[in-house]
Design a protein around this motif. Sequence first.
Motif, PDB file in Angstrom:
ATOM      1  N   GLN A 211     -22.499  -0.237 -18.364  1.00 33.85           N
ATOM      2  CA  GLN A 211     -23.499  -1.309 -18.442  1.00 33.85           C
ATOM      3  C   GLN A 211     -24.432  -1.315 -17.235  1.00 33.85           C
ATOM      4  O   GLN A 211     -25.637  -1.558 -17.365  1.00 33.85           O
ATOM      5  CB  GLN A 211     -22.801  -2.660 -18.573  1.00 33.85           C
ATOM      6  N   TRP A 212     -23.856  -1.068 -16.044  1.00 31.62           N
ATOM      7  CA  TRP A 212     -24.719  -1.042 -14.847  1.00 31.62           C
ATOM      8  C   TRP A 212     -25.681   0.136 -14.926  1.00 31.62           C
ATOM      9  O   TRP A 212     -26.880  -0.004 -14.674  1.00 31.62           O
ATOM     10  CB  TRP A 212     -23.855  -0.986 -13.588  1.00 31.62           C
ATOM     11  N   SER A 215     -28.644  -0.395 -17.154  1.00 33.07           N
ATOM     12  CA  SER A 215     -29.672  -1.319 -16.677  1.00 33.07           C
ATOM     13  C   SER A 215     -30.613  -0.669 -15.666  1.00 33.07           C
ATOM     14  O   SER A 215     -31.569  -1.301 -15.205  1.00 33.07           O
ATOM     15  CB  SER A 215     -29.033  -2.559 -16.055  1.00 33.07           C
ATOM     16  N   GLN A 217     -32.878   3.010 -14.216  1.00 36.13           N
ATOM     17  CA  GLN A 217     -33.769   4.070 -14.673  1.00 36.13           C
ATOM     18  C   GLN A 217     -33.387   5.386 -13.980  1.00 36.13           C
ATOM     19  O   GLN A 217     -33.181   5.397 -12.759  1.00 36.13           O
ATOM     20  CB  GLN A 217     -35.229   3.740 -14.345  1.00 36.13           C
ATOM     21  N   VAL A 264     -28.886   0.892  -8.589  1.00 32.95           N
ATOM     22  CA  VAL A 264     -28.665   0.946 -10.033  1.00 32.95           C
ATOM     23  C   VAL A 264     -29.334   2.173 -10.645  1.00 32.95           C
ATOM     24  O   VAL A 264     -28.822   2.749 -11.620  1.00 32.95           O
ATOM     25  CB  VAL A 264     -29.144  -0.362 -10.712  1.00 32.95           C
ATOM     26  N   ASP A 265     -30.457   2.602 -10.083  1.00 38.50           N
ATOM     27  CA  ASP A 265     -31.126   3.799 -10.600  1.00 38.50           C
ATOM     28  C   ASP A 265     -30.343   5.063 -10.250  1.00 38.50           C
ATOM     29  O   ASP A 265     -30.330   6.031 -11.028  1.00 38.50           O
ATOM     30  CB  ASP A 265     -32.548   3.888 -10.054  1.00 38.50           C
ATOM     31  N   ARG A 303     -22.089   3.878 -22.935  1.00 42.22           N
ATOM     32  CA  ARG A 303     -23.381   4.456 -22.563  1.00 42.22           C
ATOM     33  C   ARG A 303     -23.289   5.974 -22.452  1.00 42.22           C
ATOM     34  O   ARG A 303     -24.164   6.698 -22.940  1.00 42.22           O
ATOM     35  CB  ARG A 303     -23.843   3.847 -21.238  1.00 42.22           C
TER      36      ARG A 303
END
Length: 369
Positions: A211-212, A215, A217, A264-265, A303
Motif C-alpha cells: 500500500q505504501w 501511494s 511514484q 515513498v517514491d 501491489r
Amino acid sequence: MSAPVYIGLMSGTSLDSIDAVAVRFEPGFELIASHSEPIPAAIDRRIHSMLNAGENEIERLGRLDLELGALFAKAVLKLLDNSGIKANEVAAIGSHGQTIRHRPEAGFTMQIGDPNVIAELTGITTVADFRRRDMAAGGQGAPLVPAFHDALFRSKEHNRVLVNIGGMANLTILEADQNKPVLGYDTGPGNVLMDSWIQLHHQSSYDCDGQWAASGQVIPALLEDMLVLPFFSEQPPKSTGREQFNNLWVRQMVRKLDSEPLAVDVQATLLDLTAISITEAINNHNLDQPVIYLCGGGSHNARLKNQLSFLLKPWQVSTTADLGLDPDWVEAAAFAWLAYRSINRQSGNVPEVTGAKGFRPLGAIYWGD
C-alpha cells in the motif's frame, strides 16, 4: 502403519518468523500441520547485528547460535503439541537455519541455529547445514528449493515457473519436456529492500499489500541505476543475499540523484525493481505459454502481484495454492523434503541449478533419542 512424518523448519532473509511444517512423502506428498513461531524482537535485533562485521563477533555468534537452536526446537514442540503428532512418529527434522552470511564468490555460507540443541530438546533426529556440501563441490549452495519444486510441481502438459519471493527472489523453470533439466537461480531482491526501507521510515516490518509503495511514484533514474548492477545481467548459476541488497546500497543509489526523493517514491521504485528483475529473468528463457506460480511472503503483496501480472501478460500468474500447497509453507516443506532425501541417502541438489560438479547428499545428521 502410517508413513513417517518429516518436519521442515525455515527462517528466511525476511526474519519475520520461523515456519514449521509436518509432512509425509509416502505414498504421496501430504501437508499434515503447520505453525509459525514469531522471532522475538531482541533476537531479531541480534540477528541483524550479525549481518555485518562488528565487535566481539565470535562470542555473539556462539550465543545467538544456541538461542536460535532453542527457538527452532520451540517451534517444533509447538507444532507437535498443536497437531497431536508424537515425537516418535517423526523420522527427522530438516532445519535450514538462519543465514547470517552467504558469500558464494568466496566459497562459504553460514546458517546458525544449533542442530545439536534442536535434537536434544525435541529428541528427534535433525538434519541441518544443507548448503555447504554443495559449495564444497563447487556450487553456489543455493537455491536448493528448485529440486523440491521439480519433485512436487512438474507437469507434462504445461511449462511452469515457480517464483519464491522471500527476502530474496528466486525462480525455478520446470519445462513440460521431462528431458529438460530443472533450472533455478536467484533473480535479486524479493521483499528485503522494501521491508528494510519501510522499517527505516515507518518502523513497520513490511509494507502490507504494497500500500505504501502504491501511494508513491517510481523514480525512473533510480530504477535504471539499480538495474545496471552486474548481478542482474550475470548468467546463472547465481545466488545473492543481504551482502549485496541492503539499505546501505539503496542509500548509495539514492545519493546519486540530483535531488533528495520522497521516501515513498523510493519504496515504489524498490517494488518495481523486484517485479522487473523477476520478469526479465523469466523472459530470458523464451518459454512457450508458461504458467507462473508465486510462493513465499511476497505472494501476499497485492501491489507486487498485480505488477507482475501486468508485466508478464498474457501469461497467467497465480500462487502455489492452485497446485495444492499454501505459498507460505513451500520453503519449510522443501527442507523437510531435503531431510527425507538425506535420511534415505539420496542427493538433494541439482547441479544445473547450483553449479556443483554433480549430485550430492546434503546435510549433516544429528541423531535424536
